[in-house]
Write a protein that holds these residues in place. Structure first.
Motif, PDB file in Angstrom:
ATOM      1  N   PRO A 118       8.055   2.349 -21.679  1.00  0.00           N
ATOM      2  CA  PRO A 118       7.708   3.776 -21.649  1.00  0.00           C
ATOM      3  C   PRO A 118       7.302   4.273 -20.268  1.00  0.00           C
ATOM      4  CG  PRO A 118       6.076   2.499 -22.887  1.00  0.00           C
ATOM      5  CD  PRO A 118       7.240   1.610 -22.662  1.00  0.00           C
ATOM      6  N   GLY A 119       6.456   3.519 -19.562  1.00  0.00           N
ATOM      7  CA  GLY A 119       6.024   3.956 -18.242  1.00  0.00           C
ATOM      8  C   GLY A 119       7.153   3.961 -17.235  1.00  0.00           C
ATOM      9  N   ALA A 120       8.003   2.937 -17.287  1.00  0.00           N
ATOM     10  CA  ALA A 120       9.126   2.860 -16.352  1.00  0.00           C
ATOM     11  C   ALA A 120      10.086   4.025 -16.542  1.00  0.00           C
ATOM     12  CB  ALA A 120       9.859   1.531 -16.538  1.00  0.00           C
ATOM     13  N   LEU A 125      12.299   9.393 -14.739  1.00  0.00           N
ATOM     14  CA  LEU A 125      12.641  10.790 -14.993  1.00  0.00           C
ATOM     15  C   LEU A 125      11.799  11.757 -14.162  1.00  0.00           C
ATOM     16  CD1 LEU A 125      13.281  10.382 -18.765  1.00  0.00           C
ATOM     17  CD2 LEU A 125      14.947  11.227 -17.121  1.00  0.00           C
ATOM     18  N   GLU A 126      10.605  11.347 -13.785  1.00  0.00           N
ATOM     19  CA  GLU A 126       9.781  12.202 -12.923  1.00  0.00           C
ATOM     20  C   GLU A 126      10.418  12.409 -11.558  1.00  0.00           C
ATOM     21  OE1 GLU A 126       5.294  11.261 -14.692  1.00  0.00           O
ATOM     22  OE2 GLU A 126       6.034  10.222 -12.885  1.00  0.00           O
ATOM     23  N   SER A 146      13.859   9.247 -25.506  1.00  0.00           N
ATOM     24  CA  SER A 146      12.692  10.039 -25.870  1.00  0.00           C
ATOM     25  C   SER A 146      12.168  10.829 -24.672  1.00  0.00           C
ATOM     26  CB  SER A 146      11.598   9.113 -26.411  1.00  0.00           C
ATOM     27  OG  SER A 146      10.386   9.813 -26.609  1.00  0.00           O
ATOM     28  N   HIS A 147      12.060  10.174 -23.514  1.00  0.00           N
ATOM     29  CA  HIS A 147      11.574  10.856 -22.321  1.00  0.00           C
ATOM     30  C   HIS A 147      12.580  11.904 -21.823  1.00  0.00           C
ATOM     31  CE1 HIS A 147       7.766   8.868 -21.559  1.00  0.00           C
ATOM     32  NE2 HIS A 147       8.328   7.690 -21.817  1.00  0.00           N
ATOM     33  N   CYS A 148      13.877  11.636 -22.004  1.00  0.00           N
ATOM     34  CA  CYS A 148      14.874  12.654 -21.643  1.00  0.00           C
ATOM     35  C   CYS A 148      14.693  13.913 -22.478  1.00  0.00           C
ATOM     36  CB  CYS A 148      16.290  12.109 -21.831  1.00  0.00           C
ATOM     37  SG  CYS A 148      16.810  10.952 -20.539  1.00  0.00           S
ATOM     38  N   GLU A 149      14.473  13.733 -23.770  1.00  0.00           N
ATOM     39  CA  GLU A 149      14.249  14.890 -24.644  1.00  0.00           C
ATOM     40  C   GLU A 149      12.992  15.647 -24.225  1.00  0.00           C
ATOM     41  OE1 GLU A 149      14.095  15.921 -29.432  1.00  0.00           O
ATOM     42  OE2 GLU A 149      13.503  13.924 -28.722  1.00  0.00           O
TER      43      GLU A 149
END
Length: 414
Positions: A118-120, A125-126, A146-149
């Motif tokens: 999750p952190g990576a 994406l940041e 999930s992070h893309c969404e």
């Protein structure tokens, strides 16, 4: 929307193994950049190699390794010609990165995709300026998706395909993880079977579209005018472990004269191990990665280098396409077809059922059940028999008839 608890628990349990493998691969051939970027760390204070992508990058493309990179490059080139977009291309392997670097393409920057921690994924994406991403073929990572969404990066899976093993997860342990990951994703699939598999796995039917196999697309590599080695040769391309030994043993039994067997392994980093195996068979072998040319009396030439496969196809008398004598599923048979080369494969070609169907319907390919049969085909084809010349011409026609798929992808993505 975070991944379901089963996946979160699984990835946490596997994290020591994943980190350990990443460290091993970094020490083996990936280097510092591979290690840090696979962990989602992009701070230039650690090393200048970790520079983030340029801020005017408009498109992110992920291609897992060599095959996916070669598949998507024609589409990226076509896209850039129409849009002028700068592209960030991520891979999961150093060999994929090396193939891209050898192309020396302008306006394409490379990074390694982080492990699905999750952190990576959040850190990746940041620092990503692009608002859209293309995922080539089969990479489904719940934390990444999930992070893309969450960050508004619109994902499209292109040339979407699912193995039978993955598609069976529609009611397996990770079913809810795949279903949640795919719920906001658009899929441009390569075959109707893949359309059905993605829908069964949880992608909303309205988001899945049949476009065709991007591997039909004509290579845009610069034509090769001069052979890489003197003399005549037959080719064993994209081979995997055990195939080299099988083919070499059959080749030595045939005692072929005036013809060389060139072996181009799918993973060139295996070159030293392959060389030991071939010499253990008593074969005379020279190794391209060592700067050697074929020596007098050699039966085999080991071309364990990257980025030269099209050049080998260009002048081969005939070729075997690997990954098919073992249960790997084969590799792209249309690549040698573009060079009017007689082609033989083994019995395991499940990754390319649609291409095989086209070529079999046109009598444009031969299927060998063993390495002995494959070598027999190569020897006969090298003699220039009429039936093999006709087969090669039909293979070229199949390739030429399949070229409109690139435009279909351009239309769907525009």
């Amino acid at each position: 929307m975070t991944p379901p608890w089963r996946y979160r628990l699984l990835i946490r349990a596997l994290s020591p193994l994943l980190a350990g493998y990443t460290l091993w691969r970094a020490l083996k051939d990936g280097g510092r950049r591979y290690w840090w970027q696979r962990l989602g760390i992009y701070s230039t204070s650690l090393t200048a190699e970790l520079s983030p992508p340029e801020q005017d990058v408009k498109l992110w493309v992920h291609a897992a390794s060599v095959g996916e990179v070669l598949t998507v490059l024609p589409l990226i080139r076509e896209w850039q010609q129409h849009t002028g977009d700068k592209v960030l291309l991520t891979t999961g392997t150093p060999t994929g990165a090396a193939v891209l670097a050898k192309q020396a393409l302008p306006d394409i920057q490379h990074q390694y995709l982080p492990i699905d921690f999750p952190g990576a994924c959040r850190r990746f994406l940041e620092q990503l300026p692009a608002g859209r991403g293309w995922i080539v073929e089969t990479e489904i990572w719940p934390w990444l998706y999930s992070h893309c969404e969450r960050t508004g990066v619109a994902l499209t899976i292109i040339n979407g395909r699912l193995s039978s093993r993955t598609s069976k997860q529609s009611d397996g342990l990770l079913a809810s993880s795949y279903r949640r990951a795919l719920s906001p994703v658009r899929v441009l699939a390569r075959s109707q079977q893949d359309v059905d598999n993605f829908i069964a796995l949880g992608t909303p039917a309205a988001q899945v579209e049949l476009i065709g196999n991007l591997k039909y697309t004509q290579s845009t590599d610069t034509p090769v005018d001069t052979p890489l080695i003197p003399g005549r040769y037959v080719l064993a391309a994209s081979t995997h472990a055990d195939e080299e030994v099988q083919l070499a043993g059959s080749w030595l039994k045939q005692a072929v004269k005036d013809e060389l067997l060139v072996i181009v392994p799918r993973h060139p980093e295996r070159g030293s191990a392959i060389l030991r195996d071939l010499r253990a068979l008593g074969a005379g072998v020279s190794q391209r990665s060592a700067g050697q040319q074929p020596a007098s009396g050699d039966q085999i030439y080991l071309a364990d280098t990257l980025g030269e496969l099209q050049a080998w196809y260009s002048f081969a008398s005939a070729c075997f396409v690997g990954g098919s004598l073992i249960t790997r599923g084969g590799h792209n048979m249309l690549e040698p077809a573009r060079y009017s080369c007689p082609i033989v494969v083994g019995p395991h070609t499940g990754n390319f059922d649609d291409i095989m169907q086209l070529m079999r319907n046109s009598n444009a390919i031969d299927i060998a059940q063993s390495s002995d049969e494959a070598i027999r085909f190569l020897c006969e084809a090298a003699q220039g028999q009429a039936r093999h010349r006709d087969m090669a011409a039909r293979a070229l026609q199949v390739s030429e008839d399949s070229q409109n798929v690139l435009q279909r992808y351009m239309t769907a993505l525009s």
